[in-house]
Design an enzyme around this catalytic site. Sequence first.
Site, PDB file in Angstrom:
ATOM      1  N   SER A 137       0.835  -1.088  -0.130  1.00 40.63           N
ATOM      2  CA  SER A 137      -0.060   0.009   0.031  1.00 40.63           C
ATOM      3  C   SER A 137       0.940   1.147  -0.069  1.00 40.63           C
ATOM      4  O   SER A 137       1.751   1.514   1.066  1.00 40.63           O
ATOM      5  CB  SER A 137      -0.857   0.021   1.262  1.00 40.63           C
ATOM      6  OG  SER A 137      -1.523   1.194   1.570  1.00 40.63           O
ATOM      7  N   LYS A 163      -1.256  -1.056  -4.417  1.00 42.29           N
ATOM      8  CA  LYS A 163      -2.533  -0.175  -3.996  1.00 42.29           C
ATOM      9  C   LYS A 163      -1.875   1.129  -3.684  1.00 42.29           C
ATOM     10  O   LYS A 163      -1.062   1.385  -3.038  1.00 42.29           O
ATOM     11  CB  LYS A 163      -2.930  -0.778  -2.827  1.00 42.29           C
ATOM     12  CG  LYS A 163      -3.860   0.108  -1.845  1.00 42.29           C
ATOM     13  CD  LYS A 163      -4.864  -0.490  -0.953  1.00 42.29           C
ATOM     14  CE  LYS A 163      -4.739   0.245   0.338  1.00 42.29           C
ATOM     15  NZ  LYS A 163      -5.561  -0.567   1.331  1.00 42.29           N
ATOM     16  N   LYS A 165      -2.891   5.026  -2.560  1.00 49.64           N
ATOM     17  CA  LYS A 165      -3.710   5.984  -1.827  1.00 49.64           C
ATOM     18  C   LYS A 165      -4.249   7.101  -2.801  1.00 49.64           C
ATOM     19  O   LYS A 165      -3.318   7.875  -3.365  1.00 49.64           O
ATOM     20  CB  LYS A 165      -3.192   6.566  -0.497  1.00 49.64           C
ATOM     21  CG  LYS A 165      -2.753   5.486   0.471  1.00 49.64           C
ATOM     22  CD  LYS A 165      -4.182   4.963   1.152  1.00 49.64           C
ATOM     23  CE  LYS A 165      -3.887   3.978   2.335  1.00 49.64           C
ATOM     24  NZ  LYS A 165      -5.213   3.604   2.925  1.00 49.64           N
ATOM     25  N   ASP A 190      -7.292   3.250  -3.166  1.00 50.26           N
ATOM     26  CA  ASP A 190      -7.744   3.319  -1.827  1.00 50.26           C
ATOM     27  C   ASP A 190      -7.941   4.938  -1.445  1.00 50.26           C
ATOM     28  O   ASP A 190      -7.075   5.571  -1.420  1.00 50.26           O
ATOM     29  CB  ASP A 190      -7.137   2.656  -0.718  1.00 50.26           C
ATOM     30  CG  ASP A 190      -7.806   2.648   0.523  1.00 50.26           C
ATOM     31  OD1 ASP A 190      -8.815   3.111   0.838  1.00 50.26           O
ATOM     32  OD2 ASP A 190      -7.172   2.085   1.622  1.00 50.26           O
ATOM     33  N   GLU A 215     -11.311   1.005  -3.414  1.00 52.34           N
ATOM     34  CA  GLU A 215     -11.367   0.760  -2.062  1.00 52.34           C
ATOM     35  C   GLU A 215     -12.025   2.300  -1.166  1.00 52.34           C
ATOM     36  O   GLU A 215     -11.543   3.291  -1.301  1.00 52.34           O
ATOM     37  CB  GLU A 215     -10.094   0.541  -1.367  1.00 52.34           C
ATOM     38  CG  GLU A 215     -10.286   0.109   0.223  1.00 52.34           C
ATOM     39  CD  GLU A 215      -8.884  -0.416   0.810  1.00 52.34           C
ATOM     40  OE1 GLU A 215      -8.178  -1.091  -0.132  1.00 52.34           O
ATOM     41  OE2 GLU A 215      -8.559  -0.304   1.985  1.00 52.34           O
ATOM     42  N   ASP A 240     -13.892  -0.677   3.119  1.00 54.64           N
ATOM     43  CA  ASP A 240     -12.949  -0.803   4.310  1.00 54.64           C
ATOM     44  C   ASP A 240     -13.653  -0.376   5.658  1.00 54.64           C
ATOM     45  O   ASP A 240     -14.319  -1.042   6.064  1.00 54.64           O
ATOM     46  CB  ASP A 240     -11.694  -0.144   3.871  1.00 54.64           C
ATOM     47  CG  ASP A 240     -10.734  -0.131   5.194  1.00 54.64           C
ATOM     48  OD1 ASP A 240     -11.057  -0.775   6.181  1.00 54.64           O
ATOM     49  OD2 ASP A 240      -9.357   0.353   5.028  1.00 54.64           O
ATOM     50  N   LYS A 264      -9.878  -6.325   8.069  1.00 53.47           N
ATOM     51  CA  LYS A 264      -9.101  -5.900   8.983  1.00 53.47           C
ATOM     52  C   LYS A 264      -9.453  -6.362  10.636  1.00 53.47           C
ATOM     53  O   LYS A 264     -10.498  -5.833  11.141  1.00 53.47           O
ATOM     54  CB  LYS A 264      -8.842  -4.493   9.280  1.00 53.47           C
ATOM     55  CG  LYS A 264      -8.017  -3.930   7.787  1.00 53.47           C
ATOM     56  CD  LYS A 264      -8.022  -2.353   7.917  1.00 53.47           C
ATOM     57  CE  LYS A 264      -7.421  -1.746   6.826  1.00 53.47           C
ATOM     58  NZ  LYS A 264      -7.448  -0.393   6.708  1.00 53.47           N
ATOM     59  N   GLY A 293      -4.403  -3.991   6.187  1.00 49.25           N
ATOM     60  CA  GLY A 293      -3.366  -3.925   7.328  1.00 49.25           C
ATOM     61  C   GLY A 293      -3.664  -2.472   7.796  1.00 49.25           C
ATOM     62  O   GLY A 293      -4.327  -1.513   7.132  1.00 49.25           O
TER      63      GLY A 293
END
Length: 374
Positions: A137, A163, A165, A190, A215, A240, A264, A293
Amino acid sequence: MEVRRITVYEVWMELKSEFKTSFGATRLRPALLVRVEGRGGEEGWGEVVAGEGPWYSYETYETAWLVLEKYLIPLLVGRGYVERAYEVPKLLARVRGHNMAKAGIEEAFWDLEARLESKPLWKHIGGVRERVESGVSVGIQGSLDELLSVVGAYLEAGYRRIKIKIEPGWDVEPVRALKREYPDTPLQVDANAAYTLKHLNVFRELDKYSLLMIEQPLHYEDLAGHAELARHLTTPICLDESIRGVHDAIAAYKLGAAHVINIKPGRVGGLWESIRIHDLWAQSLGLPVWIGGMLETGVGRGHLVALATLPGVSYPNDISASDRYYEEDIVEPPWELAGDGTIPAPQKPGIGREVLLERIEKLSRRKREFKPKA
Ligand code: OSB
Ligand code: MG
């Protein structure tokens, strides 16, 4: 399981590089480590993943400390005995919310139980795979050049799924740049809830890049909005923040708010609730899940690895090697990436790692012990 003593440590871990999301940047990561000691000196470890401030969740390391010492630990230590780890969530259910605090202590009991039975935790919870797929990530970067070089280094290190952000202003451009430079690398984004339905044009644009998933694009309480967005896109939506337990998963399914769930343990209150969501979403409904995570230390990472061995996990996980986060981890050996971009499931009992108590003591800013009354 006899409960001899429960100890909570507040440690601060320095990340190798700043991690920036739509809700802010972190360089120093707090973590509460929970140690449960049983009868013959056996111990189990869990991790509270609440952050420094209430950005990803309303919980912080300070609210978790308070709720643990005042409410959660007394519910367990007062009894002096816990039959099975799966009963811990029931014993803690009187406390509403505070899932991260609950997960830290629940995980410690799972680790202890597996160690008492001399079994790796992943086998103890019904895991089936010998290795788990590891993704990375990547935080929001200062420029496209920096992004390409950071991602290039992770691909070089062996990660097979990226992934990134995103936030308004950092979304279509970075995706386009990555797809141009690394067209064959599986990519997902995400948003950490940074958008609204007014940004439909951005999502329509992102929809053209064959992303694995998008996400948490919208507000964490907005299941109806995610359902609306899903009707406009072919890219799967992954939730999430919106999924705090199996009840949210049921609502998301009924509304058509998501195709994928990022599980998670911290967000949902522990391993037991994680397994319930896995069983519902993946086993009963046949839909994909993967394990997310929270920049865990080696302790929390051990619990993530165990969950990622469950049979319904069908996308790469946000479980990277220790050295993606920290110069030095608090477990031995550190979590490492195998040549094929996976992390091997451990063969040793419990989370399968030696927890370095001396190092934890040294990193601690606060420590408190709880014992049953004699
Ligand atoms: O939204 O998945 C998230 C880290 C902190 C808070 C929220 C998130 C994340 C990550 C990091 O994406 C994943 C990891 O631990 O590698
Ligand atoms: Mg996320």
